[in-house]
Scaffold this motif. Sequence first.
Motif, PDB file in Angstrom:
ATOM      1  N   ILE A  32       0.858  -1.199   0.000  1.00  0.00           N
ATOM      2  CA  ILE A  32       0.000   0.000   0.000  1.00  0.00           C
ATOM      3  C   ILE A  32       0.890   1.244   0.000  1.00  0.00           C
ATOM      4  O   ILE A  32       0.615   2.226  -0.690  1.00  0.00           O
ATOM      5  N   LYS A  36       0.875   4.456  -2.501  1.00  0.00           N
ATOM      6  CA  LYS A  36       0.718   5.832  -1.999  1.00  0.00           C
ATOM      7  C   LYS A  36       1.873   6.710  -2.480  1.00  0.00           C
ATOM      8  O   LYS A  36       1.683   7.859  -2.840  1.00  0.00           O
ATOM      9  N   VAL A  43       1.380   8.845   4.057  1.00  0.00           N
ATOM     10  CA  VAL A  43       1.385   7.501   4.650  1.00  0.00           C
ATOM     11  C   VAL A  43       0.159   7.345   5.552  1.00  0.00           C
ATOM     12  O   VAL A  43      -0.566   6.346   5.506  1.00  0.00           O
ATOM     13  N   THR A  44      -0.089   8.356   6.370  1.00  0.00           N
ATOM     14  CA  THR A  44      -1.218   8.266   7.307  1.00  0.00           C
ATOM     15  C   THR A  44      -2.531   8.623   6.625  1.00  0.00           C
ATOM     16  O   THR A  44      -2.630   9.619   5.925  1.00  0.00           O
ATOM     17  N   VAL A  52     -10.743   1.222  10.537  1.00  0.00           N
ATOM     18  CA  VAL A  52     -10.097  -0.006  11.029  1.00  0.00           C
ATOM     19  C   VAL A  52     -10.310  -0.133  12.548  1.00  0.00           C
ATOM     20  O   VAL A  52     -10.629  -1.217  13.055  1.00  0.00           O
TER      21      VAL A  52
HETATM   22  C1  LIG Z   1      -2.294   0.473   5.553  1.00  0.00           C
HETATM   23  C2  LIG Z   1      -2.593   1.776   5.383  1.00  0.00           C
HETATM   24  O1  LIG Z   1      -1.801   2.828   5.857  1.00  0.00           O
HETATM   25  C3  LIG Z   1      -1.881   3.321   7.181  1.00  0.00           C
HETATM   26  C4  LIG Z   1      -1.964   2.182   8.107  1.00  0.00           C
HETATM   27  C5  LIG Z   1      -3.186   1.613   8.420  1.00  0.00           C
HETATM   28  C6  LIG Z   1      -3.271   0.230   8.984  1.00  0.00           C
HETATM   29  O2  LIG Z   1      -2.236  -0.332   9.319  1.00  0.00           O
HETATM   30  O3  LIG Z   1      -4.378  -0.309   9.083  1.00  0.00           O
HETATM   31  C7  LIG Z   1      -4.356   2.367   8.157  1.00  0.00           C
HETATM   32  C8  LIG Z   1      -4.313   3.612   7.623  1.00  0.00           C
HETATM   33  C9  LIG Z   1      -3.062   4.288   7.254  1.00  0.00           C
HETATM   34  O4  LIG Z   1      -2.805   5.323   8.196  1.00  0.00           O
HETATM   35  C10 LIG Z   1      -3.786   2.184   4.584  1.00  0.00           C
HETATM   36  O5  LIG Z   1      -3.848   3.365   4.191  1.00  0.00           O
HETATM   37  O6  LIG Z   1      -4.662   1.345   4.354  1.00  0.00           O
END
Ligand SMILES: C=C(O[C@@H]1C=C(C(=O)O)C=C[C@H]1O)C(=O)O
Length: 341
Positions: A32, A36, A43-44, A52
Motif C-alpha cells: 500500500i 501511496k 502515509v497516514t 479499522v
Molecule cells: C495500511 C494503510 O496505511 C496506514 C496504516 C493503516 C493500517 O495499518 O491499518 C491504516 C491507515 C493508514 O494510516 C492504509 O492506508 O490502508
Amino acid sequence: MNELEELRKEIEEIDSQILNLIAKRLQVSSMIGEIKGKMGFNVTDEKREEYVKEYWTEKGRRLGIPESLVSSVLTNLISYSKMFQVKDSKKRRVTIIGYGGMARSLSSLFHLSGHNVVITGRDKRKAERLANEFKFVYMEEKSALDWSEYVILSISPSGLDYAESVLKYAKEKVVMDIFSTKSNTFRKLQTLSEQFSFEYISTHPLFGPILYPVGERIAVIPSQKSTRTQEVIEFWRKCGLVPVLTTPEEHDKVMAIVQVLAHFYMLGLLRSSNTLKKELEVGNKIDELQTTNFREISKILDRINSLLPVILEIQKDNPYAHKVRDLGMRELQDVLKSLGE
Ligand SMILES: C=C(O[C@@H]1C=C(C(=O)O)C=C[C@H]1O)C(=O)O
C-alpha cells in the motif's frame, strides 16, 4: 503429554499463526505504501484508521476481548504498519547540524526512508555519537555542507550566531530550521538566505524528540523567494510525515494556543501537584489511586518536565506569549469567581 503441556502446545500454534498474520499484514501495508508513494498520498490516512479501529473494537467486543487489549494491539500494529510504508526512491544527501533530541528523531526517520545523512555540529564527539547510532557519517561543518543537498538546522534558537557562521557554506542548498517560534528567527534566516544564496524553507516538526515519528505532522513555511517548496513537501511526505503549509505569522499564532497557553497551564499544574503531594503527604499513594484522566495528564507532565528548557524558550520567544499568559491568568481568576470564591 499432560493437559498443561497440550494447552501450551496449542498456544504455540496460535502464536505462530498470529506472527504469520502480522508479517502478512506488514507486507500488504508495505505494498500500500508503494502505491501511496506513486500517487503522492500521505502515509497516514486518518479516515481509514478510524474505520479499522471501529472494526477492531466492534469485532473485539463480540469476541469478548477487553477493549484496552484491542486498542493497544491495534495502536502498535498501525504504527509499525506505517513504518513499513516509509521509503523514498529518491535518496537525498541530508546534513543535520546538531545532535539533540530532535536531530535524533529526524535521524531515525531518514534512516527508515533510506536517505544519506551526515551529522555535524560544534561538538564533534556528540555529533559522532549520533551518527554512529544510525550508521551515518560525521563530517566537519564545511565538508558536510558542501556535500549536502538539504541542510537541517537542528539546534536551539540561541545558537543562531553559530548557524550564521556555518551557513556561509550553504550556497544553493535547501536550508531548513526546526525552531518552535518563527517570528524573529525566520526574518533573520531569510536575510541570510539572500546574503549567502541558499534556498530557505522553514519547518517545525509538530512532535517531541520521539524515535520513528511516522504519521506525525510537520509545518512547512516557505520564505519569500522559495522555489522548491513542493519538492520539500514531497520529501517530508515520503519520510512518513504529514506536511502542513503555513506562514510565520499564522504558525506563531497557532503555537500561542497549542504550545504557549497549554504549556503555561501545564507548568502550573506540574508545580502545584508536586507541592501538594508533599504538603498532603500522599506522594507514594498517587500512583495507586490515580484515575485514568490523571494518568494521561501525568504522562504529559513528565514530558513537559523532561523538555523544560525548550518549553521555557517557547514561553520567552513567542510574540503572543504575554497576551496569552495574561488571558490565561484572567480566565483562571474567572473560574475561581464562578466557583463562588
Ligand atoms: C495500511 C494503510 O496505511 C496506514 C496504516 C493503516 C493500517 O495499518 O491499518 C491504516 C491507515 C493508514 O494510516 C492504509 O492506508 O490502508
